[in-house]
Motif scaffolding. Structure first.
Motif, mmCIF file in Angstrom:
data_model
loop_
_atom_site.group_PDB
_atom_site.id
_atom_site.type_symbol
_atom_site.label_atom_id
_atom_site.label_comp_id
_atom_site.label_asym_id
_atom_site.label_seq_id
_atom_site.Cartn_x
_atom_site.Cartn_y
_atom_site.Cartn_z
ATOM 1 N N LEU A 186 2.546 57.236 19.827
ATOM 2 C CA LEU A 186 1.637 56.199 19.357
ATOM 3 C C LEU A 186 0.267 56.307 20.010
ATOM 4 O O LEU A 186 -0.715 55.806 19.485
ATOM 5 C CB LEU A 186 2.236 54.815 19.628
ATOM 6 C CG LEU A 186 3.433 54.428 18.748
ATOM 7 C CD1 LEU A 186 3.973 53.071 19.177
ATOM 8 C CD2 LEU A 186 3.053 54.413 17.279
ATOM 9 N N SER A 187 0.216 56.957 21.174
ATOM 10 C CA SER A 187 -1.051 57.034 21.909
ATOM 11 C C SER A 187 -1.784 58.353 21.706
ATOM 12 O O SER A 187 -2.892 58.532 22.197
ATOM 13 C CB SER A 187 -0.796 56.839 23.407
ATOM 14 O OG SER A 187 0.014 57.888 23.911
ATOM 15 N N ILE A 188 -1.165 59.311 20.982
ATOM 16 C CA ILE A 188 -1.794 60.624 20.789
ATOM 17 C C ILE A 188 -2.764 60.581 19.630
ATOM 18 O O ILE A 188 -2.402 60.192 18.524
ATOM 19 C CB ILE A 188 -0.729 61.710 20.520
ATOM 20 C CG1 ILE A 188 0.094 61.944 21.791
ATOM 21 C CG2 ILE A 188 -1.370 63.012 20.071
ATOM 22 C CD1 ILE A 188 1.200 62.951 21.604
ATOM 23 N N PRO A 189 -4.023 61.022 19.843
ATOM 24 C CA PRO A 189 -4.972 61.083 18.739
ATOM 25 C C PRO A 189 -4.518 62.096 17.695
ATOM 26 O O PRO A 189 -3.684 62.939 17.958
ATOM 27 C CB PRO A 189 -6.274 61.540 19.425
ATOM 28 C CG PRO A 189 -6.073 61.266 20.874
ATOM 29 C CD PRO A 189 -4.610 61.405 21.124
ATOM 30 N N GLY A 190 -5.125 62.002 16.523
ATOM 31 C CA GLY A 190 -4.634 62.818 15.428
ATOM 32 C C GLY A 190 -5.384 64.108 15.172
ATOM 33 O O GLY A 190 -5.201 64.705 14.134
ATOM 34 N N GLY A 191 -6.248 64.555 16.083
ATOM 35 C CA GLY A 191 -7.021 65.758 15.852
ATOM 36 C C GLY A 191 -6.172 67.006 15.906
ATOM 37 O O GLY A 191 -5.038 67.004 16.400
ATOM 38 N N ILE A 192 -6.719 68.122 15.428
ATOM 39 C CA ILE A 192 -5.945 69.364 15.375
ATOM 40 C C ILE A 192 -5.663 69.925 16.761
ATOM 41 O O ILE A 192 -4.769 70.748 16.929
ATOM 42 C CB ILE A 192 -6.661 70.430 14.513
ATOM 43 C CG1 ILE A 192 -8.035 70.767 15.108
ATOM 44 C CG2 ILE A 192 -6.772 69.990 13.081
ATOM 45 C CD1 ILE A 192 -8.717 71.911 14.405
ATOM 46 N N ASP A 193 -6.423 69.513 17.766
ATOM 47 C CA ASP A 193 -6.184 70.016 19.114
ATOM 48 C C ASP A 193 -5.063 69.262 19.830
ATOM 49 O O ASP A 193 -4.645 69.667 20.914
ATOM 50 C CB ASP A 193 -7.463 69.928 19.948
ATOM 51 C CG ASP A 193 -8.510 70.925 19.485
ATOM 52 O OD1 ASP A 193 -8.143 72.088 19.261
ATOM 53 O OD2 ASP A 193 -9.679 70.548 19.339
ATOM 54 N N GLN A 245 -2.354 71.056 7.774
ATOM 55 C CA GLN A 245 -3.011 70.374 6.657
ATOM 56 C C GLN A 245 -4.378 69.833 7.061
ATOM 57 O O GLN A 245 -5.302 69.806 6.236
ATOM 58 C CB GLN A 245 -2.108 69.241 6.162
ATOM 59 C CG GLN A 245 -0.839 69.703 5.464
ATOM 60 C CD GLN A 245 -1.125 70.541 4.226
ATOM 61 O OE1 GLN A 245 -1.819 70.088 3.309
ATOM 62 N NE2 GLN A 245 -0.619 71.762 4.191
ATOM 63 N N LYS A 246 -4.513 69.429 8.310
ATOM 64 C CA LYS A 246 -5.823 68.956 8.780
ATOM 65 C C LYS A 246 -6.844 70.106 8.757
ATOM 66 O O LYS A 246 -8.009 69.904 8.406
ATOM 67 C CB LYS A 246 -5.696 68.387 10.190
ATOM 68 C CG LYS A 246 -5.035 67.018 10.242
ATOM 69 C CD LYS A 246 -4.991 66.500 11.675
ATOM 70 C CE LYS A 246 -4.310 65.134 11.738
ATOM 71 N NZ LYS A 246 -5.109 64.094 11.080
ATOM 72 N N ILE A 247 -6.382 71.295 9.155
ATOM 73 C CA ILE A 247 -7.282 72.456 9.106
ATOM 74 C C ILE A 247 -7.697 72.736 7.667
ATOM 75 O O ILE A 247 -8.883 72.998 7.373
ATOM 76 C CB ILE A 247 -6.598 73.685 9.731
ATOM 77 C CG1 ILE A 247 -6.402 73.478 11.236
ATOM 78 C CG2 ILE A 247 -7.418 74.959 9.473
ATOM 79 C CD1 ILE A 247 -5.668 74.600 11.928
ATOM 80 N N ILE A 248 -6.718 72.682 6.765
ATOM 81 C CA ILE A 248 -7.026 72.928 5.350
ATOM 82 C C ILE A 248 -8.046 71.935 4.829
ATOM 83 O O ILE A 248 -9.007 72.296 4.136
ATOM 84 C CB ILE A 248 -5.728 72.879 4.511
ATOM 85 C CG1 ILE A 248 -4.812 74.067 4.897
ATOM 86 C CG2 ILE A 248 -6.048 72.904 3.023
ATOM 87 C CD1 ILE A 248 -3.436 73.991 4.276
ATOM 88 N N ARG A 249 -7.855 70.655 5.159
ATOM 89 C CA ARG A 249 -8.792 69.615 4.685
ATOM 90 C C ARG A 249 -10.185 69.832 5.271
ATOM 91 O O ARG A 249 -11.194 69.590 4.596
ATOM 92 C CB ARG A 249 -8.255 68.232 5.056
ATOM 93 C CG ARG A 249 -7.068 67.798 4.203
ATOM 94 C CD ARG A 249 -6.813 66.308 4.317
ATOM 95 N NE ARG A 249 -6.402 65.944 5.655
ATOM 96 C CZ ARG A 249 -5.139 65.912 6.066
ATOM 97 N NH1 ARG A 249 -4.164 66.255 5.214
ATOM 98 N NH2 ARG A 249 -4.813 65.536 7.274
#
Length: 238
Positions: free
Chosen positions: A103-110, A231-235
């Protein structure tokens, strides 16, 4: 014996030397076993880290208290025997700890889950492999890197060491070196093929090689733990 029974026997030291060698060999070729093994170790690591952090520990206790009272109440039998629910409490604690972390992890690709490196994966060089794996699993990638590099150079056909060497390169931002290693894994037939595709896409994305990043990101299926990140990379590239 199912996967989790094998993993428990391996980690608890209940296996003979021959059984350990067979388990480690299977770990390199059996994707389901490898993922179960990584999940087991990741859960243990999350719980240990969670319980060592004061702020998060209190948050964890707040979640666990009603759970243990509701589901894990220890009752004394007429004979005076106390029923132990240790395993169930650990399971509840683990689930709560993972929930807090996620719940505390951001959603970025890294912000991706780093896999757990199995120890003694390279036969004939257990001590060196164990040291590199231990440093890797502690997140000390710069210290682990020279050991993993040495192993990778001496074992170019070993998919396991190549995979974790490449991830250590990713974690130390050495994308140019990591990319060809990961491309070979992504085009190969090992159990790491699909997961390596995500890290190949990530390395290529960092190097602004967008066509390559898109190509490998599209190879990551919905069954992969890295599917959403791919999918984040693709977007980002479309």
């Amino acid at each position: 014996m199912n996967n989790f029974e094998k993993i428990e026997a391996y980690l608890e030291g209940w296996m003979t030397q021959e059984e350990r060698a067979a388990f480690e060999a299977e770990l390199q070729t059996n994707e389901a076993l490898r993922k179960d093994y990584e999940d087991w170790l990741y859960t243990e690591r999350v719980l240990q880290k969670q319980l060592s952090a004061d702020e998060k520990t209190q948050e964890l206790k707040n979640i666990l208290t009603p759970l243990t009272r509701k589901y894990f109440k220890v009752e004394r039998k007429p004979q005076g025997k106390v029923v132990s629910f240790k395993k169930y409490i650990i399971a509840a604690a683990t689930a709560a700890a993972i929930l807090i972390i996620f719940l505390s992890i951001p959603g970025g690709i890294d912000n991706y889950q780093v896999p757990i490196m199995p120890q003694a994966v390279v036969r004939g060089a257990e001590d060196l492999s164990n040291e590199g794996a231990q440093l890797f699993n502690k997140g000390e990638y710069e210290k682990a890197l020279p050991l993993l590099k040495q192993q990778a150079e001496h074992n170019p056909e070993d998919a396991t060491i190549q995979y974790f060497y490449a991830i250590a390169l990713i974690k130390t931002a050495q994308y140019e070196i990591a990319l060809p290693v990961l491309e070979r894994l992504s085009e190969g037939v090992s159990a790491y093929k699909e997961d390596a595709a995500f890290f190949t896409a990530l390395a290529a994305y960092k190097l602004q090689r967008n066509d390559t990043a898109l190509k490998y990101a599209q190879q990551v299926s919905e069954h992969s733990p890295y599917y959403k990140k791919a999918q984040k990379i693709i977007r980002k590239l479309n």
